[in-house]
Design a protein around this motif. Structure first.
Motif, PDB file in Angstrom:
ATOM      1  N   GLY A 120     -40.507  45.402  11.139  1.00 36.97           N
ATOM      2  CA  GLY A 120     -41.289  46.405  11.844  1.00 36.97           C
ATOM      3  C   GLY A 120     -40.430  47.524  12.404  1.00 36.97           C
ATOM      4  N   LEU A 121     -39.267  47.182  12.971  1.00 36.27           N
ATOM      5  CA  LEU A 121     -38.385  48.195  13.534  1.00 36.27           C
ATOM      6  C   LEU A 121     -37.847  49.131  12.456  1.00 36.27           C
ATOM      7  N   ILE A 122     -37.441  48.566  11.346  1.00 33.29           N
ATOM      8  CA  ILE A 122     -36.900  49.395  10.262  1.00 33.29           C
ATOM      9  C   ILE A 122     -37.998  50.249   9.634  1.00 33.29           C
ATOM     10  N   GLU A 123     -39.187  49.662   9.443  1.00 31.51           N
ATOM     11  CA  GLU A 123     -40.297  50.419   8.875  1.00 31.51           C
ATOM     12  C   GLU A 123     -40.756  51.538   9.805  1.00 31.51           C
ATOM     13  N   GLY A 124     -40.645  51.323  11.131  1.00 34.06           N
ATOM     14  CA  GLY A 124     -41.011  52.372  12.071  1.00 34.06           C
ATOM     15  C   GLY A 124     -40.193  53.627  11.856  1.00 34.06           C
ATOM     16  N   GLY A 125     -38.877  53.457  11.654  1.00 34.83           N
ATOM     17  CA  GLY A 125     -38.027  54.605  11.365  1.00 34.83           C
ATOM     18  C   GLY A 125     -38.311  55.204  10.003  1.00 34.83           C
ATOM     19  N   HIS A 126     -38.578  54.364   9.023  1.00 34.62           N
ATOM     20  CA  HIS A 126     -38.839  54.847   7.668  1.00 34.62           C
ATOM     21  C   HIS A 126     -40.147  55.634   7.586  1.00 34.62           C
ATOM     22  N   ARG A 127     -41.196  55.136   8.239  1.00 32.02           N
ATOM     23  CA  ARG A 127     -42.509  55.788   8.183  1.00 32.02           C
ATOM     24  C   ARG A 127     -42.636  56.929   9.192  1.00 32.02           C
ATOM     25  N   ASN A 128     -41.746  56.921  10.207  1.00 35.72           N
ATOM     26  CA  ASN A 128     -41.838  57.902  11.284  1.00 35.72           C
ATOM     27  C   ASN A 128     -43.215  57.852  11.942  1.00 35.72           C
ATOM     28  N   ALA A 129     -43.746  56.639  12.078  1.00 35.66           N
ATOM     29  CA  ALA A 129     -45.082  56.449  12.664  1.00 35.66           C
ATOM     30  C   ALA A 129     -45.080  55.110  13.391  1.00 35.66           C
ATOM     31  N   TRP A 130     -44.655  55.136  14.662  1.00 36.95           N
ATOM     32  CA  TRP A 130     -44.468  53.892  15.399  1.00 36.95           C
ATOM     33  C   TRP A 130     -45.775  53.253  15.840  1.00 36.95           C
ATOM     34  N   THR A 131     -46.873  54.011  15.758  1.00 34.57           N
ATOM     35  CA  THR A 131     -48.180  53.434  16.108  1.00 34.57           C
ATOM     36  C   THR A 131     -48.933  52.938  14.884  1.00 34.57           C
ATOM     37  N   ASP A 132     -48.338  53.049  13.724  1.00 35.65           N
ATOM     38  CA  ASP A 132     -48.964  52.584  12.482  1.00 35.65           C
ATOM     39  C   ASP A 132     -49.125  51.057  12.554  1.00 35.65           C
ATOM     40  N   PRO A 133     -50.315  50.537  12.223  1.00 37.01           N
ATOM     41  CA  PRO A 133     -50.507  49.072  12.224  1.00 37.01           C
ATOM     42  C   PRO A 133     -49.492  48.333  11.368  1.00 37.01           C
ATOM     43  N   ALA A 134     -49.022  48.988  10.286  1.00 40.89           N
ATOM     44  CA  ALA A 134     -48.024  48.352   9.430  1.00 40.89           C
ATOM     45  C   ALA A 134     -46.686  48.186  10.143  1.00 40.89           C
ATOM     46  N   VAL A 135     -46.494  48.921  11.233  1.00 42.12           N
ATOM     47  CA  VAL A 135     -45.281  48.802  12.042  1.00 42.12           C
ATOM     48  C   VAL A 135     -45.515  47.879  13.230  1.00 42.12           C
ATOM     49  N   LEU A 136     -46.608  48.103  13.945  1.00 43.85           N
ATOM     50  CA  LEU A 136     -46.890  47.327  15.151  1.00 43.85           C
ATOM     51  C   LEU A 136     -47.216  45.864  14.840  1.00 43.85           C
ATOM     52  N   ALA A 137     -47.934  45.622  13.753  1.00 47.66           N
ATOM     53  CA  ALA A 137     -48.365  44.259  13.442  1.00 47.66           C
ATOM     54  C   ALA A 137     -47.187  43.304  13.222  1.00 47.66           C
ATOM     55  N   PRO A 138     -46.200  43.662  12.383  1.00 48.62           N
ATOM     56  CA  PRO A 138     -45.078  42.718  12.214  1.00 48.62           C
ATOM     57  C   PRO A 138     -44.241  42.544  13.476  1.00 48.62           C
ATOM     58  N   ILE A 139     -44.082  43.618  14.274  1.00 47.23           N
ATOM     59  CA  ILE A 139     -43.315  43.478  15.513  1.00 47.23           C
ATOM     60  C   ILE A 139     -44.025  42.523  16.469  1.00 47.23           C
ATOM     61  N   ALA A 140     -45.342  42.747  16.674  1.00 48.24           N
ATOM     62  CA  ALA A 140     -46.106  41.887  17.580  1.00 48.24           C
ATOM     63  C   ALA A 140     -46.196  40.466  17.034  1.00 48.24           C
ATOM     64  N   GLY A 141     -46.483  40.345  15.737  1.00 46.92           N
ATOM     65  CA  GLY A 141     -46.579  39.016  15.126  1.00 46.92           C
ATOM     66  C   GLY A 141     -45.264  38.269  15.200  1.00 46.92           C
ATOM     67  N   GLY A 142     -44.162  38.973  14.944  1.00 46.33           N
ATOM     68  CA  GLY A 142     -42.851  38.336  15.022  1.00 46.33           C
ATOM     69  C   GLY A 142     -42.528  37.870  16.424  1.00 46.33           C
ATOM     70  N   ALA A 143     -42.910  38.680  17.425  1.00 45.52           N
ATOM     71  CA  ALA A 143     -42.668  38.287  18.816  1.00 45.52           C
ATOM     72  C   ALA A 143     -43.442  37.020  19.162  1.00 45.52           C
ATOM     73  N   VAL A 144     -44.675  36.922  18.682  1.00 46.75           N
ATOM     74  CA  VAL A 144     -45.481  35.723  18.936  1.00 46.75           C
ATOM     75  C   VAL A 144     -44.830  34.500  18.287  1.00 46.75           C
ATOM     76  N   VAL A 145     -44.371  34.662  17.054  1.00 53.57           N
ATOM     77  CA  VAL A 145     -43.719  33.554  16.350  1.00 53.57           C
ATOM     78  C   VAL A 145     -42.459  33.115  17.101  1.00 53.57           C
ATOM     79  N   LEU A 146     -41.708  34.059  17.650  1.00 51.56           N
ATOM     80  CA  LEU A 146     -40.499  33.714  18.395  1.00 51.56           C
ATOM     81  C   LEU A 146     -40.824  32.970  19.687  1.00 51.56           C
ATOM     82  N   VAL A 147     -41.938  33.331  20.324  1.00 48.47           N
ATOM     83  CA  VAL A 147     -42.366  32.580  21.510  1.00 48.47           C
ATOM     84  C   VAL A 147     -42.705  31.143  21.123  1.00 48.47           C
ATOM     85  N   VAL A 148     -43.423  30.985  20.015  1.00 46.97           N
ATOM     86  CA  VAL A 148     -43.745  29.644  19.523  1.00 46.97           C
ATOM     87  C   VAL A 148     -42.460  28.885  19.204  1.00 46.97           C
ATOM     88  N   PHE A 149     -41.491  29.591  18.610  1.00 52.75           N
ATOM     89  CA  PHE A 149     -40.204  28.980  18.292  1.00 52.75           C
ATOM     90  C   PHE A 149     -39.537  28.411  19.545  1.00 52.75           C
TER      91      PHE A 149
END
Length: 521
Positions: free
Chosen positions: A234-263
């Protein structure tokens, strides 16, 4: 007595090393240093190859986010697999894991050197991370098997110093290879080093294995890998797309954070976690580990854009860029030995905290570097940066091990090394993406008169803009690209300096005078 697996060779499990002849001990240490050096060399050698890999004619035409992934895929897999590498060594023998890891590393280096595109290179680099994760824990464990308590500190110091040697050797070797051969040579150079390591390991190293049979934690490895991959993607795609509010950027960042909490929740419940988060209950352990992670965040990010500055803005060859990075290695080799005596006299916090603040200042000082800055100033900056990093890293690593009871030093070392690598992954992802986003905004006015598809492609990176300028014979675009890159580097360096300064604050708080000390129970 250690139980032996059927058909396996006898394994050493004594807490202190047997008396191996002095000459053989030195040769064994040389093999372990070579293994460590090969792993670190691959990290630093790639920095001078980034611009070549971005070139569509001389390299693979990789975009900025693909170059970020070529670094991050290696360090990410390396980080999350480190503890598993140590556990596998305890179960099946550390020499076996060293041999297996070296074989994986060599095979994947060959794959990387012959890659036909950026995606294949990224996958090969991930496989190299698996090999490195098997090698690193084995080298440290084998030092304990070869050297007794009296000589072990010296051997570990020599082993640790190989990373400083790699900082100097990597860019120089990479630059020399790129001036004479194609880009794949920076990976194929690993093959003869791996061959010597395997031969030396077979002839000189004992088949050491821990007396404990720690269980593997496949669920923990899976959760940490998926969570970190999603966040970094998500972080790398945010820079590539230049659109930090894009669901394709926010979804993996948020989803990854949730998975890390579960971890984290899962790791708190299992008896043998892949990353023992319980260790962070000790303030000194967590302070030292987090501060190093934050400093590596800034260091890895700065090394990423320094390579493009030297070869892109300054027009240097890869070998010239490698020579200009030598001062940072000289600084590390100067600062590391000086820090030991200072820590004994003044304590860790009063030495490491200011050293990290100085390092933070050097990251921030990139804001004073322009397109025509004298190289002597750049050399001085890198030397001070290396000296500060050297003065900070060795004492914090020793402090981490000092607060751990003997039965938890392996887990603590794995956590400490993993957090360093994670810091590096996030540094390249965050600062690299900030660099891309800032550059795109800065270069946009210069590219506005061009057709939209051409402008969009040329604005992806300074290298892409320069390639377009060469095709159109537009030297004004080259000047705009240089100006835009330097501006983006300044913005990224402000964040890098701030993060490194936060690391200094953390270590000062964790090791302030009067704080209770002692090992955790």
């Amino acid at each position: 007595m250690v139980q032996q697996l059927a058909g396996q060779e006898p394994e050493q499990s004594a807490p202190d090393a047997p008396r191996i002849p002095a000459g053989r001990r030195r040769l064994a240490l040389a093999v372990l240093v070579l293994a460590q050096l090969t792993v670190w060399l691959d990290n630093t050698i790639l920095n001078v190859a980034l611009k070549t890999l971005a070139d569509p004619r001389e390299g693979l035409g990789a975009s900025t986010n693909q170059l970020q992934w070529s670094i991050s895929s290696y360090t990410l897999i390396f980080a999350v697999m480190l503890f598993s590498g140590g556990v596998l060594g305890d179960r099946y023998g550390h020499r076996r894991m060293l041999l297996a890891g070296t074989a994986v590393f060599a095979a994947s280096s060959l794959w990387a050197g012959l890659s036909g595109g950026p995606g294949e290179l990224i996958a090969a680099r991930g496989a190299m991370g698996v090999g490195s994760a098997l090698i690193m824990p084995a080298t440290l464990s084998l030092i304990s098997a070869v050297f007794d308590a009296r000589e072990r500190a010296m051997a570990i110091a020599v082993w640790s110093g190989s990373s400083g040697l790699a900082i100097a050797a990597g860019p120089l070797v990479g630059g020399a290879l790129l001036e004479r051969f194609w880009w794949g040579s920076v990976f194929l150079v690993n093959l003869p080093l791996a061959a010597v390591t395997v031969l030396g390991a077979v002839l000189l190293l004992p088949a050491a294995r821990s007396a404990s049979r720690t269980r593997l934690d496949p669920l923990g490895v899976l959760l940490s890998t998926v969570g970190l991959l999603a966040v970094v993607y998500g972080l790398i795609e945010g820079g590539h797309r230049n659109a930090w509010t894009d669901p394709a950027v926010l979804a993996p960042i948020a989803g990854g954070a949730v998975v890390l909490v579960v971890f984290v929740l899962v790791e708190l419940r299992v008896s043998t976690p892949s990353l023992d988060v319980r260790l962070f209950r000790n303030a000194r352990f967590s302070g030292a580990t987090v501060s190093v992670m934050l400093t590596y965040f800034s260091l890895s990010g700065s090394m990423f854009y320094t390579a493009f500055y030297l070869q892109g803005v300054r027009g240097q060859t890869p070998f010239e860029a490698g020579l200009n990075l030598v001062p940072v290695a000289a600084g590390v080799l100067t600062g590391a030995p000086l820090s030991a005596g200072l820590v004994r006299r003044f304590g860790l916090g009063p030495v490491v905290g200011p050293a990290m603040l100085v390092a933070a200042g050097t990251f921030l000082a990139y804001t004073g570097i322009g397109t025509g800055t004298p190289m002597a100033w750049f050399w001085l900056l890198l030397f001070v940066q290396g000296a500060a990093m050297g003065a900070a890293m060795a004492p914090t690593t020793e402090a981490v091990m000092a607060v751990l009871p003997p039965e938890r030093t392996g887990a603590g070392s794995a956590v400490n090394n993993s957090m360093r690598q994670i810091g590096g992954v996030l540094g390249v992802a965050v600062l690299g993406s900030l660099l891309t986003t800032t550059y795109r905004a800065r270069i946009e006015p210069a590219l506005a008169p061009l057709p939209a598809p051409v402008s969009r492609t040329a604005g992806a990176s300074a290298e892409a803009t320069r390639q377009l300028a060469a095709r159109l014979s537009r030297p004004d675009l080259v000047a705009a690209a240089d100006d835009g890159f330097v501006h983006a580097m300044h913005v990224a360096s402000v964040l890098g300096g701030a993060v490194a300064a936060a690391g200094a604050v953390v270590v000062l708080l964790a090791f302030r005078r009067g704080k209770a000390s002692g090992t955790m129970r």
